[in-house]
Design a protein around this motif. Structure first.
Motif, PDB file in Angstrom:
ATOM      1  N   ALA A 106       0.822  -1.212   0.000  1.00  0.00           N
ATOM      2  CA  ALA A 106       0.000   0.000   0.000  1.00  0.00           C
ATOM      3  C   ALA A 106       0.852   1.256   0.000  1.00  0.00           C
ATOM      4  O   ALA A 106       0.475   2.268  -0.594  1.00  0.00           O
ATOM      5  N   MET A 107       2.007   1.209   0.642  1.00  0.00           N
ATOM      6  CA  MET A 107       2.830   2.403   0.805  1.00  0.00           C
ATOM      7  C   MET A 107       3.914   2.552  -0.258  1.00  0.00           C
ATOM      8  O   MET A 107       4.692   3.505  -0.230  1.00  0.00           O
ATOM      9  N   LYS A 108       3.970   1.642  -1.216  1.00  0.00           N
ATOM     10  CA  LYS A 108       4.976   1.722  -2.276  1.00  0.00           C
ATOM     11  C   LYS A 108       4.837   3.063  -3.000  1.00  0.00           C
ATOM     12  O   LYS A 108       3.778   3.386  -3.537  1.00  0.00           O
ATOM     13  N   GLY A 109       5.883   3.852  -2.956  1.00  0.00           N
ATOM     14  CA  GLY A 109       5.882   5.157  -3.598  1.00  0.00           C
ATOM     15  C   GLY A 109       5.121   6.235  -2.835  1.00  0.00           C
ATOM     16  O   GLY A 109       4.863   7.307  -3.365  1.00  0.00           O
ATOM     17  N   ARG A 110       4.742   5.961  -1.592  1.00  0.00           N
ATOM     18  CA  ARG A 110       3.969   6.914  -0.790  1.00  0.00           C
ATOM     19  C   ARG A 110       4.648   7.154   0.562  1.00  0.00           C
ATOM     20  O   ARG A 110       4.019   7.072   1.608  1.00  0.00           O
ATOM     21  N   ASP A 111       5.926   7.455   0.521  1.00  0.00           N
ATOM     22  CA  ASP A 111       6.705   7.600   1.750  1.00  0.00           C
ATOM     23  C   ASP A 111       6.145   8.646   2.705  1.00  0.00           C
ATOM     24  O   ASP A 111       6.244   8.494   3.916  1.00  0.00           O
ATOM     25  N   THR A 112       5.549   9.697   2.169  1.00  0.00           N
ATOM     26  CA  THR A 112       5.037  10.763   3.039  1.00  0.00           C
ATOM     27  C   THR A 112       3.794  10.330   3.821  1.00  0.00           C
ATOM     28  O   THR A 112       3.444  10.976   4.802  1.00  0.00           O
ATOM     29  N   GLU A 113       3.150   9.242   3.413  1.00  0.00           N
ATOM     30  CA  GLU A 113       1.925   8.783   4.085  1.00  0.00           C
ATOM     31  C   GLU A 113       2.150   7.604   5.025  1.00  0.00           C
ATOM     32  O   GLU A 113       1.227   7.184   5.720  1.00  0.00           O
ATOM     33  N   ARG A 114       3.365   7.059   5.062  1.00  0.00           N
ATOM     34  CA  ARG A 114       3.642   5.851   5.860  1.00  0.00           C
ATOM     35  C   ARG A 114       3.275   6.032   7.330  1.00  0.00           C
ATOM     36  O   ARG A 114       2.604   5.195   7.919  1.00  0.00           O
ATOM     37  N   GLU A 137       1.346   8.180   8.799  1.00  0.00           N
ATOM     38  CA  GLU A 137      -0.090   8.396   9.018  1.00  0.00           C
ATOM     39  C   GLU A 137      -0.864   7.075   8.982  1.00  0.00           C
ATOM     40  O   GLU A 137      -1.709   6.824   9.835  1.00  0.00           O
TER      41      GLU A 137
END
Length: 64
Positions: free
Chosen positions: A35-43, A45
């Motif tokens: 789910a967090m692949k490429g979404r480091d800023t949302e990890r 949260e």
């Protein structure tokens, strides 16, 4: 994605949240990482949301 697919993605996402605390740790980690692949800023949260909903998912740090 089409609206129909988005609907089922939402249903599956809600189901995963509901049973998150019952999943084995390796499954939790695989879903989280996917789910967090490429979404480091949302990890952080998402991690916070999961830990608030399922306190048993607070895991000690893995030995490095």
């Amino acid at each position: 994605m089409s609206d129909g697919v988005d609907h089922f993605v939402g249903l599956l996402g809600h189901a995963a949240l509901d049973v998150w605390g019952d999943m084995p740790r390796d499954i939790q980690e695989a879903l989280f990482e996917t789910a967090m692949k490429g979404r480091d800023t949302e990890r952080e949260e998402l991690a916070r949301l999961l830990h608030e909903r399922h306190p048993r998912t607070l895991h000690p740090a893995r030995p490095g």
